[in-house]
Scaffold this motif. Structure first.
Motif, PDB file in Angstrom:
ATOM      1  N   UNK A 184       1.187  -1.190  -0.409  1.00 19.13           N
ATOM      2  CA  UNK A 184      -0.308   0.133   0.267  1.00 19.13           C
ATOM      3  C   UNK A 184       0.936   1.030  -0.077  1.00 19.13           C
ATOM      4  N   UNK A 185       1.981   1.255   0.968  1.00 17.42           N
ATOM      5  CA  UNK A 185       2.967   2.488   1.132  1.00 17.42           C
ATOM      6  C   UNK A 185       3.325   2.779  -0.219  1.00 17.42           C
ATOM      7  N   UNK A 186       3.813   1.581  -1.466  1.00 19.24           N
ATOM      8  CA  UNK A 186       4.552   2.544  -2.475  1.00 19.24           C
ATOM      9  C   UNK A 186       3.647   2.221  -3.517  1.00 19.24           C
ATOM     10  N   UNK A 187       2.162   1.982  -3.657  1.00 21.89           N
ATOM     11  CA  UNK A 187       1.603   1.998  -4.656  1.00 21.89           C
ATOM     12  C   UNK A 187       1.630   3.248  -5.053  1.00 21.89           C
ATOM     13  N   UNK A 188       1.413   4.240  -4.745  1.00 23.79           N
ATOM     14  CA  UNK A 188       0.793   5.536  -5.105  1.00 23.79           C
ATOM     15  C   UNK A 188       2.170   5.960  -5.458  1.00 23.79           C
ATOM     16  N   UNK A 189       3.168   5.934  -5.069  1.00 21.83           N
ATOM     17  CA  UNK A 189       4.602   6.455  -6.129  1.00 21.83           C
ATOM     18  C   UNK A 189       4.585   5.601  -6.652  1.00 21.83           C
ATOM     19  N   UNK A 195       1.352  15.921  -8.004  1.00 15.52           N
ATOM     20  CA  UNK A 195       0.077  15.420  -6.901  1.00 15.52           C
ATOM     21  C   UNK A 195       0.050  16.417  -6.239  1.00 15.52           C
ATOM     22  N   UNK A 196       0.551  16.880  -5.907  1.00 12.57           N
ATOM     23  CA  UNK A 196       0.496  18.430  -4.952  1.00 12.57           C
ATOM     24  C   UNK A 196      -1.458  19.080  -5.394  1.00 12.57           C
ATOM     25  N   UNK A 197      -0.591  19.466  -6.378  1.00 11.83           N
ATOM     26  CA  UNK A 197      -1.629  20.475  -7.948  1.00 11.83           C
ATOM     27  C   UNK A 197      -2.524  20.220  -7.807  1.00 11.83           C
ATOM     28  N   UNK A 198      -2.948  17.997  -8.005  1.00 11.87           N
ATOM     29  CA  UNK A 198      -4.525  18.210  -8.772  1.00 11.87           C
ATOM     30  C   UNK A 198      -4.779  17.628  -7.509  1.00 11.87           C
ATOM     31  N   UNK A 199      -4.147  16.746  -6.786  1.00 13.13           N
ATOM     32  CA  UNK A 199      -5.082  16.716  -5.350  1.00 13.13           C
ATOM     33  C   UNK A 199      -6.137  17.587  -4.787  1.00 13.13           C
ATOM     34  N   UNK A 242      -3.510  10.600 -12.088  1.00  9.38           N
ATOM     35  CA  UNK A 242      -4.078   9.140 -11.219  1.00  9.38           C
ATOM     36  C   UNK A 242      -3.718   9.291  -9.976  1.00  9.38           C
ATOM     37  N   UNK A 243      -2.597   9.581  -9.583  1.00 11.67           N
ATOM     38  CA  UNK A 243      -1.487   8.628  -8.441  1.00 11.67           C
ATOM     39  C   UNK A 243      -2.720  10.392  -7.198  1.00 11.67           C
ATOM     40  N   UNK A 244      -2.507  11.587  -7.759  1.00  7.92           N
ATOM     41  CA  UNK A 244      -3.197  12.104  -6.593  1.00  7.92           C
ATOM     42  C   UNK A 244      -4.693  11.878  -6.622  1.00  7.92           C
ATOM     43  N   UNK A 245      -5.173  11.499  -7.305  1.00 11.38           N
ATOM     44  CA  UNK A 245      -7.113  11.257  -7.546  1.00 11.38           C
ATOM     45  C   UNK A 245      -6.531  10.518  -6.370  1.00 11.38           C
ATOM     46  N   UNK A 246      -5.842   9.283  -6.578  1.00 13.87           N
ATOM     47  CA  UNK A 246      -5.664   7.980  -5.304  1.00 13.87           C
ATOM     48  C   UNK A 246      -6.214   8.212  -4.143  1.00 13.87           C
ATOM     49  N   UNK A 247      -4.552   8.992  -3.667  1.00 11.82           N
ATOM     50  CA  UNK A 247      -4.224  10.042  -2.955  1.00 11.82           C
ATOM     51  C   UNK A 247      -5.126  10.733  -1.849  1.00 11.82           C
ATOM     52  N   UNK A 248      -5.881  11.516  -2.553  1.00 10.68           N
ATOM     53  CA  UNK A 248      -6.612  12.416  -2.190  1.00 10.68           C
ATOM     54  C   UNK A 248      -7.877  11.818  -1.397  1.00 10.68           C
TER      55      UNK A 248
END
Length: 357
Positions: free
Chosen positions: A71-76, A100-104, A263-269
């Protein structure tokens, strides 16, 4: 006598000297690291890193720790898939964390609910305009568009102005982080709809990462896009002479990297149920480290998605192992920095060894 076969010009190829693929070495390193943490755990913690030692919990393996690692490596790891393709072309992307920060921040602001426990959510970014409780497709499309726009700008600057990738993506890194802070004057954005929150719930980040990894593994290995990507990284001048539209392809590669950042930003947020301007800090360096550990050459032209996935797992095992050994967080940051430097040194050593051969 070794078995040989003749090639172009009568040159012979000795099958006995054929080396293992780079991914095999990375996989062996992953196993050795797991074994090292297992031994250290037995000696120092009197506990097992990998196996279940509790009678009240079923199963042989420590399922909770394995889930945490992936889980902790999936987004990165999603970001690393895009960074891998950029590096294979001989480029670099330092902007992915800021993207990622901006998109989230932007995507989450379009995914907010209008009511919280029966009370109006007046802190919603677009509450006054009535843009709350929107269909989940809207924040997803907006988030993907943000990532694509950032990647497209990076690609156009690099391909058509001659700016080095380091400088172009460094500028995007600073600019995107500024937009993330400006969007809500530094205030976090929270309370997404249930449908948006479901994107990053449970093990969904791992599923998304795995699906994207399989997709881009197949694309790089079996499509014209993949062949052109490797050709440009191996010898850009030769690729141009062979008819490849190098500039257009570079724009496409950086755009795809931006898309994966979105995509990573959406999943993370979605996973965190909130978005903050500081999200994604240092993600770009972690993604680069995952790629290089997995056998990607910083000089371009070599590497695979499979190698990056294995590199991500190594990264996750190391961080989880340090936590298991109760190593303080600041020591972990020091070690992560050493891993990044060590990954680059390893890449240089591999290139030097290949040149000697």
């Amino acid at each position: 006598m070794s078995d040989t076969s003749h090639g172009v010009g009568g040159l012979s190829f000795d099958k006995s000297r054929r080396g293992l693929p780079a991914e095999a070495g990375v996989a062996i390193a992953l196993v050795l690291i797991v074994v090292a943490f297992e031994l250290l755990g037995r000696v120092l913690m009197h506990d097992s890193f990998l196996f279940n030692t509790r009678d009240n919990v079923p199963g042989i393996f420590n399922q909770a720790r394995l889930q945490i690692i992936i889980l902790q490596v999936s987004i990165i790891g999603i970001i690393a898939l895009g960074v891998t393709q950029v590096i294979i072309t001989g480029g670099i992307d330092l902007s992915s964390g800021s993207v990622v920060g901006m998109t989230a921040m932007i995507a989450m602001s379009f995914a907010q609910v209008g009511e919280i426990n029966g009370m109006e959510n007046t802190r919603a970014v677009f509450f006054a305009r009535g843009w709350v409780d929107l269909p989940v497709i809207i924040p997803i499309v907006i988030g993907l568009a943000c990532g694509i726009a950032c990647g497209l700008i990076n690609g156009l600057l690099i391909a058509y102005t001659g700016i080095p990738p380091f400088i172009a993506t460094l500028g995007m890194m600073v600019s995107a982080r500024g937009v993330a802070k400006w969007w809500t004057a530094g205030q976090p954005v929270s309370f997404p709809t249930e449908s948006y929150a479901a994107i990053g719930a449970g093990m969904m980040p791992v599923v998304i990462f795995a699906c994207l990894a399989i997709l881009f593994h197949l694309i790089l290995k079996y499509t014209v896009y993949g062949k052109h990507t490797y050709a440009i990284g191996s010898n850009e001048a030769a690729a141009r002479m062979s008819g490849i539209h190098v500039r257009r392809h570079k724009v496409l590669v950086y755009t795809i990297a931006g898309l994966l950042g979105g995509i990573a930003a959406i999943v993370l947020s979605s996973k965190n149920l909130t978005a903050q301007a500081g999200m994604g800090v240092m993600y770009e360096l972690d993604a680069i480290a995952m790629a290089v550990i997995g056998g990607i050459s910083l000089s371009g032209g070599r590497g695979t998605i499979l190698g990056t996935v294995l590199g991500a797992l190594i990264f996750g095992v190391i961080i989880s192992g340090f936590t298991f050994l109760r190593l303080d967080a600041y020591y972990q940051e020091m070690v992560k920095g050493a891993i990044i430097v060590g990954a680059v040194v390893l890449d240089q050593w591999r290139q030097h060894r290949a040149a000697i051969r």
